[in-house]
Design an enzyme around this catalytic site. Structure first.
Site: not given
Lengths: 266, 266
Positions: A51, A53, A200
């Site tokens: 999923r 971002d 990230r």
């Protein structure tokens, strides 16, 4: 006849609010579901392996869905690519094994994060790289990344997803590479599962190592602290690509066990 | 004090109606002139080496302009890059030699055209490549491209510009290369001057060679015919990049002679 299908999906995430359906904003899942509904004539739920971002790209997202289809796979794939917008494409569409689930059946995933390390920003790389002007030292970044390999509690780098509370994940490989493209360095991470924003957050912290603000031992201390407040900033989404998803050899039957509930939300 | 300056400009041409000023539409020249006017306080005319078409990109466009500036080159470049949109960047800003003209002083230019040759379109390459689904044979394309080297009348591949009528140009090198990026083949052409749309017309015709619709001898016959109606379609702009511009060694004084009026309009 309803059949269960799987495919690889490549997308440019620039113009999407991420993978997952959200009311009132464009998402990759919504674009795929809309195209499929127009083709097969009934609402079709699409499940993705990761999923991603808002702003994150994919070269190897895996999806599955069930739909009524009576003609060839080639025709369905062509129809998808004709109806999808230019920034989403479907390939390798085929019948999915019984019990296959794009996310739950995934054994591991690889993400790559591209950094443009030069003084000047690049117009033609801006959508697919993070621009870092300070000179990065790859040696210490590599040394720090090596600490990620193995099974660790990654609580310092993200929150759990999927309703679980465990922040333990297994990283199979984590490495920095220079590209042949001038100024581009890329972080590649292969893991059985990821926490929310984990790649990230790791990149943001490894960049602090690259600029000398943290040394590799300091990076290891952050990992061991399991303290989310000690990691660096979460790097911007546009450098991140979901590259590939691995399923059990032979087919892609759903597996129970530790990897089952550790799928990627990045 | 008015000073004359030169710089390299990189841009993503996707959102521009080409290089040259046009009323009511965004162009790269207009964006640069607007940024400079905001910085130096007076309207500033910017001259570019190549007047790229709508949708064409540049990694090495060269510009010159005269402006009142009393501080450092670094400050002016930083100000430009702060005010310019993300899809245009200025680098290597410096004082220009007396008499320098970005277009008229250019000795030669190199353009590169990227083709994505695979069945499936690519979302993340779509802005910077032409997608060709038919399998291309690089051997015959290379053989045909070799015919371009030297001084020829290129009337079959474009119209003259700059108010001249000659369609004779000198090609120093013309070659196809496979990229390490999967499926990408690139045409690189270095010439002392170009006709309008010449590179895209050459690429459109060379692609017909690659798919077997024309053989290399047929390509040579088109070149020799000087007949614009015999060349292939003009390839779409998004694969084309202005890569570099060469000026006389040592400085960049304006030169008379055959190269002076043959600058690029692609």
């Amino acid at each position: 006849m309803m059949i269960k299908l799987m495919a690889l999906v490549e997308y440019d995430g620039t113009n999407y609010h991420g993978w997952q359906l959200q009311k009132g904003v464009p998402t990759v899942q919504a674009a795929l579901e809309l195209a499929l509904e127009r083709i097969v004539g009934v609402p079709t739920r699409v499940h993705g392996a990761g999923r991603t971002d808002a702003g994150v790209h994919a070269k190897g997202q895996v999806i599955h869905f069930s739909a009524p289809w009576f003609r060839s796979m080639e025709e369905l794939q062509r129809a998808c690519n004709a109806l999808l917008p230019p920034d989403i494409a479907v390939r390798d569409l085929k019948a999915a094994p019984e019990g296959f689930h794009a996310r739950h059946s995934a054994r591991s995933k690889t993400y790559v994060y591209h950094v443009l390390n030069r003084p000047l920003r690049s117009p033609v790389q801006r959508l697919y790289t993070l621009h870092v002007t300070s000179r990065l030292e790859l040696g210490p970044m590599q040394e720090a990344a090596a600490h990620l390999k193995g099974t660790h509690d990654f609580a310092a780098f993200g929150a759990p997803t999927d309703g679980t509370t465990s922040t333990v994940r297994e990283v199979l490989d984590a490495v920095w590479e220079s590209s042949d493209q001038e100024g581009i360095v890329s972080f590649s991470i292969h893991a059985t599962g990821f926490l929310r924003s984990m790649v990230r957050s790791l990149v943001g912290t490894l960049l602090l190592v690259g600029t000398g603000k943290i040394d590799p031992a300091g990076f290891l201390a952050i990992l061991r602290s399991c303290d989310r407040s000690r990691s660096g900033p979460t790097a911007l989404p546009q450098g991140l690509f979901l590259m590939s998803v691995v399923y059990p050899a032979g087919d892609a039957r759903e597996e129970s066990g530790p990897t089952k509930r550790r799928s990627a939300d990045v």
